[in-house]
Design a protein around this motif. Structure first.
Motif, PDB file in Angstrom:
ATOM      1  N   ALA A   1      -3.879 -32.855  29.388  1.00 53.35           N
ATOM      2  CA  ALA A   1      -5.314 -33.134  29.293  1.00 53.35           C
ATOM      3  C   ALA A   1      -5.722 -33.894  30.555  1.00 53.35           C
ATOM      4  O   ALA A   1      -4.879 -34.366  31.315  1.00 53.35           O
TER       5      ALA A   1
ATOM      6  N   PRO B   1     -17.824 -25.754  29.177  1.00 57.55           N
ATOM      7  CA  PRO B   1     -17.565 -24.322  29.035  1.00 57.55           C
ATOM      8  C   PRO B   1     -18.060 -23.529  30.246  1.00 57.55           C
ATOM      9  O   PRO B   1     -19.243 -23.583  30.589  1.00 57.55           O
TER      10      PRO B   1
ATOM     11  N   CYS C   1     -14.493 -25.740  33.077  1.00 56.08           N
ATOM     12  CA  CYS C   1     -13.191 -26.380  32.882  1.00 56.08           C
ATOM     13  C   CYS C   1     -12.850 -26.387  31.398  1.00 56.08           C
ATOM     14  O   CYS C   1     -13.560 -26.997  30.596  1.00 56.08           O
ATOM     15  N   ASP C   2     -11.769 -25.727  31.056  1.00 55.00           N
ATOM     16  CA  ASP C   2     -11.332 -25.688  29.651  1.00 55.00           C
ATOM     17  C   ASP C   2     -10.973 -27.083  29.141  1.00 55.00           C
ATOM     18  O   ASP C   2     -11.312 -27.450  28.016  1.00 55.00           O
ATOM     19  N   ALA C   3     -10.242 -27.843  29.970  1.00 58.63           N
ATOM     20  CA  ALA C   3      -9.764 -29.152  29.516  1.00 58.63           C
ATOM     21  C   ALA C   3     -10.942 -30.057  29.183  1.00 58.63           C
ATOM     22  O   ALA C   3     -10.964 -30.735  28.144  1.00 58.63           O
TER      23      ALA C   3
ATOM     24  N   LEU D   1      -2.415 -35.299  21.473  1.00 53.62           N
ATOM     25  CA  LEU D   1      -3.086 -34.509  22.512  1.00 53.62           C
ATOM     26  C   LEU D   1      -2.114 -34.243  23.655  1.00 53.62           C
ATOM     27  O   LEU D   1      -1.262 -35.087  23.964  1.00 53.62           O
TER      28      LEU D   1
ATOM     29  N   LEU E   1     -15.602 -33.363  16.935  1.00 51.66           N
ATOM     30  CA  LEU E   1     -15.156 -32.969  15.598  1.00 51.66           C
ATOM     31  C   LEU E   1     -14.310 -34.050  14.944  1.00 51.66           C
ATOM     32  O   LEU E   1     -14.393 -34.277  13.741  1.00 51.66           O
ATOM     33  N   TYR E   2     -13.499 -34.729  15.741  1.00 54.96           N
ATOM     34  CA  TYR E   2     -12.605 -35.753  15.192  1.00 54.96           C
ATOM     35  C   TYR E   2     -13.406 -36.944  14.679  1.00 54.96           C
ATOM     36  O   TYR E   2     -13.083 -37.550  13.672  1.00 54.96           O
TER      37      TYR E   2
ATOM     38  N   VAL F   1     -23.902 -28.189  23.382  1.00 54.25           N
ATOM     39  CA  VAL F   1     -23.135 -27.433  24.381  1.00 54.25           C
ATOM     40  C   VAL F   1     -24.064 -26.754  25.380  1.00 54.25           C
ATOM     41  O   VAL F   1     -25.051 -26.117  24.996  1.00 54.25           O
TER      42      VAL F   1
ATOM     43  N   GLU G   1     -15.171 -31.342  22.703  1.00 48.73           N
ATOM     44  CA  GLU G   1     -15.300 -30.754  21.370  1.00 48.73           C
ATOM     45  C   GLU G   1     -14.398 -31.492  20.377  1.00 48.73           C
ATOM     46  O   GLU G   1     -14.787 -31.762  19.238  1.00 48.73           O
ATOM     47  N   PHE G   2     -13.197 -31.823  20.839  1.00 46.91           N
ATOM     48  CA  PHE G   2     -12.241 -32.520  19.977  1.00 46.91           C
ATOM     49  C   PHE G   2     -12.831 -33.844  19.482  1.00 46.91           C
ATOM     50  O   PHE G   2     -12.798 -34.151  18.283  1.00 46.91           O
TER      51      PHE G   2
ATOM     52  N   GLU H   1     -23.379 -24.049  28.099  1.00 45.91           N
ATOM     53  CA  GLU H   1     -22.374 -23.175  28.707  1.00 45.91           C
ATOM     54  C   GLU H   1     -22.870 -22.630  30.034  1.00 45.91           C
ATOM     55  O   GLU H   1     -24.058 -22.377  30.205  1.00 45.91           O
TER      56      GLU H   1
ATOM     57  N   ALA I   1     -14.055 -29.119  28.458  1.00 43.54           N
ATOM     58  CA  ALA I   1     -14.820 -28.591  27.325  1.00 43.54           C
ATOM     59  C   ALA I   1     -14.115 -28.881  26.000  1.00 43.54           C
ATOM     60  O   ALA I   1     -14.747 -29.275  25.017  1.00 43.54           O
ATOM     61  N   LYS I   2     -12.792 -28.698  25.966  1.00 36.92           N
ATOM     62  CA  LYS I   2     -12.093 -28.853  24.697  1.00 36.92           C
ATOM     63  C   LYS I   2     -11.963 -30.315  24.273  1.00 36.92           C
ATOM     64  O   LYS I   2     -12.022 -30.626  23.088  1.00 36.92           O
ATOM     65  N   ILE I   3     -11.786 -31.218  25.232  1.00 33.01           N
ATOM     66  CA  ILE I   3     -11.611 -32.615  24.821  1.00 33.01           C
ATOM     67  C   ILE I   3     -12.934 -33.165  24.284  1.00 33.01           C
ATOM     68  O   ILE I   3     -12.942 -33.965  23.341  1.00 33.01           O
TER      69      ILE I   3
END
Lengths: 477, 282
Positions: A137, A164, A167-169, A133, A179-180, A187, A175-176, A189, A171-173
């Protein structure tokens, strides 16, 4: 026997906090001294800050609030209920309203790890980095989520992402991790728009989330359950504004650390009896201090508002360090969630009100607008004027790309519209590896002495000759 | 005009507008999830954009003109797919750098002219074959329009025979001609429902499936995912893609780069060279 070195962040923090339940409502200096001797050095540092005499009673209530929060989550898990991880910008009372679910807030846990654990949660950050990562982050959530990714922590049953739009950071962490680790994610938004259509859309998104959670948890969110949390949340809101009013008094009677106490309560136990009790204790202490004309330093030198987060990696020491030098921490942007009472008439009015409260959570409210700087400037200016601030400080948390990208606009507008100077720091607010706290202290001290004090009519402090570099020179600035 | 893609672009445009306002400025609000409510909202946003354009520039944007423009773009996409077929075949007719240049060209010139140019170019390339590369690679990730970077990386002997880039396949591959009806709503559906960008949520399976399909089609030996420093959406997602592709037996190299920085090239070439050795293509 469990190997403590391999435990996850939550278990370690929850174990340390469970000690608080064995403490009395008051502690003598001798008892505090004894406590500091038995705690690991990291926890002892934070407890030392929290047990400053003028804070002690309130800190104990606050610590007990967080202890209860974690204990209830453990009990929920043990009873077969679901643990839903939420981000700080999502009101946890929606999850609290369920009988068979409990919320845990990612950023609150990261912060507790940073202030209470040996190693300050760095091992979990390193683990996340080890997966590949990026180092940009955000440590505020990656520390706790890194712990989850290690497989050594408890396993959440579900994750809510309210990043969403804000803050992108963040939201993406989330989601990560979902999924991981194959953990269901829900979500919410934020449309980056403040039009009536956008508000209506957000309320529909919020109801969609409620339906998803009802199905996932297997429980209907009845009017009665919603009313239970909203009545308590409304009481917390009343108390929030009482504290807000008390913040306006000069010199400010409210200890600096109360800023953090308020939003930590908002992000964890808002809408519960425990949360109400914590807010009541804070208001009671603030009232008493106002009646006594109490202020920790000989005089209040500067009233500062923090434009985004504060800095947490020095075991809460910075709050008291400022206070002892007459620098008041009026609030930071995490306090700017602008709570409003929720109309408890029926289920629909409550869901609308709860959606509106989610819309106003910090970061979502400021960064999730059509313009990131406009909403942020508006809130910071409003708070600064309300609280009679003389200066604003931006922590410069390195992962905050949204605020970094528009902080120069904030600086210009604060000066232009209110004559307020902005100090821009550069740190990682949750990770001490980036900036020595002594550097932060020196920058704040110079800012106050050279910029704020002259504006107040005082003389700038003459520079002292630089002493040979050592750790004490920085902290004594 | 800007649209809501990521925090960085929002910030960049906001500063631009603050320092040097433009006579026409519009912020297109794009949802990041695909559900009916979001589609209705996005369609309404396109209606508002159209109205603003018409007022500011004193023009009328007729439905027929919109349909014609949409049809031209569909033709562009069809030709680009042909270009990708040339690139992905056993003996490629186009390098990765050449393909990127074509896609970029298509995004900067009128569609009619691009169609004519592309038809001519594809006809000329149809029977050409490049030498067999050391390795057939997929390149994916963040905004990468640095043709020169791809050219330098390919100078090591590997070829990027397919991609999953913003300025590449992701920009057109899954977009199919919209159905008849209200052209703005059709456009809203076309673009919102087929955006293979990690800024979108609840849609990772589509993105990974798209990449795996490209990997199979182009018979790749490995994949390279890049992200620009501080790009969270790709920087974080690339780690997930690596996990899932490696589970499928596809070796993956993750590269963080400085956007447009020549100083970064040598380091990136060294990393790629090491990767080629790692996958047995020295």
């Amino acid at each position: 026997m469990t190997n403590l070195a391999h435990q996850g962040l939550f278990e370690r923090v929850a174990n340390i906090f469970s000690l608080v339940d064995n403490l009395g409502d008051t502690l003598s200096d001798a008892e505090v001294e004894g406590l500091l001797r038995v705690l690991p050095p990291e926890s002892a540092n934070s407890i030392s800050a929290l047990m400053a005499p003028h804070l002690r009673e309130s800190s104990l209530v606050f610590l007990r609030t967080l202890s209860t929060w974690m204990r209830e989550a453990r009990a929920m898990k043990a009873a077969g209920g679901k643990i839903i991880m939420v981000p700080f910008n999502f009101p946890p009372e929606l999850i609290t309203a369920f009988d068979h679910a409990a919320p845990l807030t990612v950023e609150v846990l990261s912060t507790l790890g940073v202030v209470a654990l040996e190693g300050q949660g760095e091992r979990y950050w390193d683990l996340a980095m080890g997966l590949g990562l990026p180092d940009h982050a955000c440590s505020s959530n990656t520390i706790e989520l890194g712990s989850m990714l290690s497989g050594e922590d408890f396993r959440a049953d579900g994750l809510i992402s309210a990043g969403p739009g804000g803050c992108d950071a963040n939201a993406k962490i989330h989601e990560f991790v979902s999924l991981y680790m194959d953990i269901p994610q829900f979500v919410l938004e934020k449309p980056v728009d403040r039009s009536p259509e956008a508000v209506a859309l957000y309320r529909r998104y919020y109801r969609r989330l409620v339906r998803q959670l009802e199905e996932f948890i297997g429980e209907d969110l009845t009017e009665e359950k919603l009313r239970r949390v909203n009545e308590r949340a409304n009481r917390c809101t009343e108390l929030y504004y009482e504290l807000w009013e008390l913040h306006k008094v000069r010199p400010c009677p409210i200890p600096n650390l109360f800023s953090l106490f308020v939003y930590a309560t908002r992000f964890s136990m808002w809408g519960t009896d425990t949360g109400v009790a914590c807010m009541e204790a804070l208001v009671k202490a603030a009232r008493a201090r106002r009646a006594a004309g109490a202020y920790p330093a000989p005089r209040e030198k500067a009233r500062c508002l923090w434009a985004y987060t504060s800095i947490y990696y020095d075991f809460l020491g910075l709050f008291n360090w400022m206070e002892n030098r007459g620098i008041t921490h009026l609030a930071d942007a995490l306090d700017l969630f602008m709570p409003q009472p929720v109309d408890t008439t029926d289920r629909e009015t409550m869901l609308d009100g709860m959606a509106d409260r989610a819309w106003d959570m910090p970061m979502t409210r400021q960064m999730g607008g059509p313009s990131m700087s406009a909403a942020w400037i508006e809130d910071v200016l409003w708070a600064a004027r309300e609280l009679d601030a003389e200066a604003v400080i931006y922590c410069g948390h390195h992962a905050c790309k949204q605020t970094w990208s528009v902080v120069s606009i904030l600086r210009q507008e604060l000066l232009k519209q209110a004559g307020l100077p902005l100090l821009i720091l550069q740190t990682d607010a949750w990770n001490k590896r980036m900036t020595p706290i002594g550097v932060v202290q020196r920058q704040i001290a110079e800012f106050v002495d050279q910029v704020v004090a002259p504006q107040r009519g005082g003389e700038p402090t003459r520079r002292r000759r630089r002493r040979p570099a050592d750790s004490s020179s920085a902290s004594s600035t | 005009m800007l649209f809501r893609s990521c925090d960085h672009l929002r910030g960049a445009f906001e500063n631009w507008q603050y320092v040097k306002p433009t006579p026409f400025f519009h912020y297109l609000k794009v949802p990041h999830i695909v559900i009916d409510d979001a589609l209705d909202y996005f369609a309404d946003q396109l209606v508002q954009l159209k109205a603003k354009l018409e007022i500011h520039f004193a023009v009328t944007i007729a439905d027929d003109a919109l349909r014609a423009a949409t049809a031209r773009q569909a033709r562009v996409r069809e030709l680009l797919r042909r270009a990708y077929a040339l690139r992905e075949r056993e003996r490629p007719g186009l390098t990765g750098a050449q393909t990127m240049a074509l896609v970029l060209l298509g995004s900067t010139m009128p569609a009619e002219q691009f169609i004519a140019l592309l038809e001519k170019e594809l006809a000329a390339r149809e029977n050409e074959s490049l030498p067999a590369p050391r390795a057939r690679l997929l390149i994916g990730g963040a905004a990468t329009d640095e043709v020169e970077l791809l050219r330098e990386l390919e100078s090591l002997g590997a070829l990027f025979v397919t991609d999953s880039l913003c300025y590449g396949a992701r920009a057109f591959w899954s977009l199919t001609a919209p159905a008849d009806g209200d052209p703005l709503r059709a456009l809203a559906k076309l673009y919102l429902s087929n955006t293979l960008c990690p800024r979108m949520f609840e849609d990772y399976p589509s993105r990974s499936a798209f990449i795996l399909a490209a990997a199979e089609r182009a018979r790749i030996d490995g994949a390279v995912f890049v992200h620009n420093k501080f790009c969270d959406v790709h920087g974080i997602e690339n780690v997930l893609l690596r996990k899932h592709l490696e589970e499928q037996g596809i070796p993956v190299l993750l590269l963080e780069k400085e956007y447009g920085a020549h100083a970064d090239r040598g380091r990136l070439k060294t990393r790629l060279q090491a990767f080629l050795e790692r996958i047995g293509r020295p």
